[in-house]
Design a protein around this motif. Structure first.
Motif, mmCIF file in Angstrom:
data_model
loop_
_atom_site.group_PDB
_atom_site.id
_atom_site.type_symbol
_atom_site.label_atom_id
_atom_site.label_comp_id
_atom_site.label_asym_id
_atom_site.label_seq_id
_atom_site.Cartn_x
_atom_site.Cartn_y
_atom_site.Cartn_z
ATOM 1 N N ALA A 117 -96.113 36.781 -51.634
ATOM 2 C CA ALA A 117 -95.371 36.558 -52.878
ATOM 3 C C ALA A 117 -94.340 37.672 -53.010
ATOM 4 O O ALA A 117 -94.687 38.853 -52.960
ATOM 5 N N ILE A 118 -93.069 37.297 -53.172
ATOM 6 C CA ILE A 118 -91.972 38.255 -53.255
ATOM 7 C C ILE A 118 -91.414 38.224 -54.675
ATOM 8 O O ILE A 118 -90.922 37.190 -55.131
ATOM 9 N N ILE A 119 -91.511 39.343 -55.373
ATOM 10 C CA ILE A 119 -90.960 39.442 -56.726
ATOM 11 C C ILE A 119 -89.560 40.023 -56.604
ATOM 12 O O ILE A 119 -89.382 41.182 -56.219
ATOM 13 N N GLY A 120 -88.549 39.222 -56.916
ATOM 14 C CA GLY A 120 -87.160 39.660 -56.823
ATOM 15 C C GLY A 120 -86.379 38.803 -55.849
ATOM 16 O O GLY A 120 -86.714 38.724 -54.667
ATOM 17 N N GLY A 121 -85.318 38.165 -56.346
ATOM 18 C CA GLY A 121 -84.514 37.271 -55.525
ATOM 19 C C GLY A 121 -83.142 37.820 -55.201
ATOM 20 O O GLY A 121 -82.197 37.055 -54.993
ATOM 21 N N GLY A 122 -83.016 39.155 -55.139
ATOM 22 C CA GLY A 122 -81.785 39.768 -54.668
ATOM 23 C C GLY A 122 -81.758 39.809 -53.149
ATOM 24 O O GLY A 122 -82.572 39.157 -52.482
ATOM 25 N N PRO A 123 -80.837 40.590 -52.568
ATOM 26 C CA PRO A 123 -80.716 40.611 -51.107
ATOM 27 C C PRO A 123 -82.003 41.004 -50.391
ATOM 28 O O PRO A 123 -82.349 40.402 -49.366
ATOM 29 N N ALA A 124 -82.735 42.004 -50.897
ATOM 30 C CA ALA A 124 -83.957 42.436 -50.216
ATOM 31 C C ALA A 124 -84.999 41.326 -50.198
ATOM 32 O O ALA A 124 -85.564 40.993 -49.144
ATOM 33 N N GLY A 125 -85.263 40.737 -51.355
ATOM 34 C CA GLY A 125 -86.278 39.691 -51.423
ATOM 35 C C GLY A 125 -85.914 38.459 -50.628
ATOM 36 O O GLY A 125 -86.748 37.880 -49.919
ATOM 37 N N MET A 126 -84.653 38.049 -50.716
ATOM 38 C CA MET A 126 -84.228 36.838 -50.008
ATOM 39 C C MET A 126 -84.174 37.057 -48.495
ATOM 40 O O MET A 126 -84.497 36.158 -47.718
ATOM 41 N N LEU A 127 -83.764 38.254 -48.071
ATOM 42 C CA LEU A 127 -83.746 38.536 -46.632
ATOM 43 C C LEU A 127 -85.166 38.578 -46.081
ATOM 44 O O LEU A 127 -85.433 38.047 -44.998
ATOM 45 N N LEU A 128 -86.067 39.190 -46.811
ATOM 46 C CA LEU A 128 -87.456 39.229 -46.352
ATOM 47 C C LEU A 128 -88.028 37.815 -46.246
ATOM 48 O O LEU A 128 -88.682 37.477 -45.244
ATOM 49 N N SER A 129 -87.805 36.977 -47.239
ATOM 50 C CA SER A 129 -88.291 35.600 -47.198
ATOM 51 C C SER A 129 -87.734 34.865 -45.982
ATOM 52 O O SER A 129 -88.448 34.140 -45.282
ATOM 53 N N HIS A 130 -86.442 35.072 -45.719
ATOM 54 C CA HIS A 130 -85.793 34.417 -44.578
ATOM 55 C C HIS A 130 -86.415 34.873 -43.262
ATOM 56 O O HIS A 130 -86.746 34.055 -42.395
ATOM 57 N N MET A 131 -86.610 36.178 -43.105
ATOM 58 C CA MET A 131 -87.140 36.700 -41.845
ATOM 59 C C MET A 131 -88.607 36.328 -41.665
ATOM 60 O O MET A 131 -89.053 36.048 -40.539
#
Length: 392
Positions: A10-24
């Motif tokens: 579960a990733i809290i935060g949809g900025g660049p860090a959160g979205m990049l982590l989800s993508h990877m």
């Protein structure tokens, strides 16, 4: 009725860090859910810095996210440093390190990440309320509400990418958490203008304060000037801003400045901040949730990407190879790079800003620091290596 969702992370935060982590994570077959407080439109419209280290570009390339970047980004092989009344230092990054910086706005990166997210049809909840992590030591889960519906996301790990004001860092008990902070008595007034940028990436120090001239595209410029912390955007007309740019920039470069009406104007306060640890139980922190650096070093976004790189590598080792060692080492690994960037950002901030109430003695020491840089190529090389960033 609460809707239950199960995922790996579960990733809290949809900025660049959160979205990049989800993508990877998705590329590694690891499931995630992104939970963002702000509406998507707000996240996509935020104007932020965008000077990328070569390691950051490498990570984005490995993740298949550089199609637009390769078409639109501007390579920056040299940085100009001006100090009032002295020769301009031209720091040749490529000559010293074999690497360079890439000008590509964080807004564009965020847009690229959301486009990739939509294409992959990954799970994202934006515009949520009351997001809160729970049971960090044993059975982690995140609760939140969206449009009146309550959700509960059960997961193996939680990653807080929700920034300085988010809930993730403060979920770590104060008995465990230690924070270091330096708040500066000034801010940066940033102006985005639809005008051709200066050819140079230019930092300058004047008795009135700091100046930065940077690029967003061949037709878009981003300028910053130091202003008192108490100033408001309404205090600064476009005419007053451009007058400050000309005054703080050496006259030999005036002809390279193209002025025009601002399309965005904001004041950002400056602070250095680090919170340790970056992991607690099954919660990990990444990006501004754990650290903030003054933008003088252009390290903020790059640090977020390096956190994600280390965290993805660790989670891939755990989920796909049953190896927990890198997860256990994540905090110490990431913090070495964090403190290196904090140090560079502090040194540049001290060198190029006018501090209220500083003595004549302190001013002479600052001048001597710049003279040492001008006269000693090994010091320039060391600065160039810090500027392009540590290798991942």
């Amino acid at each position: 009725m609460t809707l239950k969702i199960k995922t790996d992370v579960a990733i809290i935060g949809g900025g660049p860090a959160g979205m990049l982590l989800s993508h990877m994570l998705d590329l590694s077959g690891i499931k995630s859910v992104v939970i963002e407080q702000k509406p998507r439109a707000y996240v996509l419209e935020r104007i932020r810095a965008g000077m990328l280290e070569s390691g950051t570009v490498d990570v984005l390339r490995q993740a298949g996210l550089t199609g637009r970047l390769d078409r639109e980004a501007i390579i920056q092989e040299k940085v100009h440093y001006g100090f009032q009344g002295k020769e301009t230092l031209i720091l040749d990054l490529k000559a010293h390190t074999g690497r360079w910086l890439t000008a590509y706005g964080q807004t564009a990166i965020t847009q690229d990440l959301y486009a990739a997210h939509d294409k992959a049809e990954r799970m994202l909840f934006d515009g949520v309320a009351d997001a809160q992590p729970h049971d960090l030591m044993h059975s982690p889960h995140v609760t939140f509400t969206k449009e009146g519906q309550a959700y509960d996301v059960e997961c193996s790990y939680i990653v807080g990418c929700d920034g300085f004001h988010g809930v993730s860092r403060t979920s770590i008990p104060t008995s465990v958490r230690k924070e270091w902070e330096q708040v500066y008595p000034f801010g940066w007034l940033g102006v985005l203008a639809e005008v051709p940028p200066m050819p140079e990436l230019f930092y300058a120090r004047h008795t009135d304060g700091f100046l930065l001239a940077s690029k967003r595209s061949p037709t878009r410029s981003r300028y910053y000037v130091q202003v008192p912390a108490c100033d408001h955007v309404s205090d600064w007309s476009d005419d007053r801003f451009w007058q400050a740019v000309y005054k703080r920039l050496s006259t030999e470069f005036h002809h390279r400045v193209t002025t025009g009406p601002s399309i965005e104007k904001s004041i950002a306060p400056l602070r250095s901040f680090v919170s340790e640890p970056m992991q607690y139980g099954r919660l990990f922190l990444a990006g501004d949730a754990a650290h903030i650096v003054p933008p003088t070093g252009a390290k903020g976004l790059n640090l977020a990407v390096s956190d994600v790189y280390y965290l993805h590598r660790a989670m891939d080792a755990f989920f796909n190879h049953d190896n927990p060692n890198l997860l256990e080492e994540y905090g110490s690994t990431a913090l070495r790079r964090v403190w290196s960037s904090v140090n560079l950002s502090w040194k540049l901030t001290k060198l190029f800003h006018a501090f209220p109430g500083e003595s004549a003695f302190e001013q002479k020491l600052r001048e001597n620091d710049f003279d040492l840089l001008l006269d000693h190529p090994p010091m320039q090389a060391a600065m160039a290596y810090e500027k392009v960033g540590l290798r991942l």
